[in-house]
Design a protein around this motif. Structure first.
Motif, PDB file in Angstrom:
ATOM      1  N   GLU A  28      -8.795  38.215   8.714  1.00 49.19           N
ATOM      2  CA  GLU A  28      -8.432  37.872  10.091  1.00 49.19           C
ATOM      3  C   GLU A  28      -7.373  38.828  10.634  1.00 49.19           C
ATOM      4  N   ALA A  29      -6.407  39.208   9.809  1.00 48.22           N
ATOM      5  CA  ALA A  29      -5.383  40.162  10.240  1.00 48.22           C
ATOM      6  C   ALA A  29      -6.004  41.532  10.499  1.00 48.22           C
ATOM      7  N   PHE A  30      -6.944  41.944   9.650  1.00 51.44           N
ATOM      8  CA  PHE A  30      -7.647  43.206   9.860  1.00 51.44           C
ATOM      9  C   PHE A  30      -8.396  43.181  11.190  1.00 51.44           C
ATOM     10  N   ILE A  31      -9.067  42.076  11.478  1.00 49.82           N
ATOM     11  CA  ILE A  31      -9.821  41.950  12.723  1.00 49.82           C
ATOM     12  C   ILE A  31      -8.870  41.955  13.924  1.00 49.82           C
ATOM     13  N   ALA A  32      -7.701  41.357  13.793  1.00 48.42           N
ATOM     14  CA  ALA A  32      -6.713  41.382  14.880  1.00 48.42           C
ATOM     15  C   ALA A  32      -6.252  42.816  15.155  1.00 48.42           C
ATOM     16  N   VAL A  33      -6.026  43.597  14.102  1.00 49.69           N
ATOM     17  CA  VAL A  33      -5.649  45.013  14.265  1.00 49.69           C
ATOM     18  C   VAL A  33      -6.786  45.778  14.925  1.00 49.69           C
ATOM     19  N   LEU A  34      -8.015  45.513  14.497  1.00 49.42           N
ATOM     20  CA  LEU A  34      -9.182  46.165  15.075  1.00 49.42           C
ATOM     21  C   LEU A  34      -9.293  45.834  16.569  1.00 49.42           C
TER      22      LEU A  34
END
Length: 170
Positions: A28-34
């Protein structure tokens, strides 16, 4: 016939090597950065899993991207679904916009097919795009696992399988 497996592997490995992954890793954090890098929101919607439904789907609209995923699966499988759908965004597979109408209808059956087509449009990913997204998701998993301390990687094969299928503690 297209590029071979080695070419696909190298290209996907290069993509994954360039990704900015959070540490500790969280999908989820990776997707937020993306989403931040893309300059548009990516919303996550968990739905109950069913055998006749895909386990994940990416819907791209004019203003937002929506990742629909099976919410009642193991943590590892859920993470893989999220990463697979995010990989489509990383590679620009959403460039034509829209959604796969049949897939949306299966995941959200209360919406009429006409409404889905009119509001969301249509995208159909090709088999090479699916292979690419699947490989990128797998390579992210591997990169994250390599970054963990040796003790975290030294699970017995049985405990890893139990974790993958959500059977820990059984």
């Amino acid at each position: 016939m297209g590029e071979g497996r080695t070419g696909l592997w190298r290209r996907c490995q290069t993509v994954v090597d360039r990704l900015d992954l959070p540490d500790p890793f969280d999908a989820e954090a990776f997707i937020a950065v993306l989403a931040h890098k893309r300059g548009r929101p990516i919303e996550l919607l968990g739905v109950p899993a069913r055998p006749d439904r895909p386990c994940g789907l990416l819907i791209t609209t004019a203003r937002t991207d929506l990742i629909i995923y099976s919410a009642d699966t193991s943590a590892v499988h859920r993470q893989h679904i999220l990463l697979h759908e995010a990989a489509h965004l990383v590679r620009g597979h959403d460039a034509t916009g829209g959604a796969a109408t049949a897939g949306i209808g299966v995941l959200l059956p209360h919406l009429s097919p006409a409404l889905i087509r009119n509001v969301l449009g249509r995208t159909v990913y090709t088999e090479p795009q699916e292979r690419e997204a699947e490989l990128i998701a797998t390579l992210i998993h591997q990169r994250v696992a390599r970054g963990r301390p040796p003790a975290a990687r030294a699970q017995s094969p049985q405990s890893g399988i139990e974790t993958m299928f959500g059977l820990g503690g059984i």
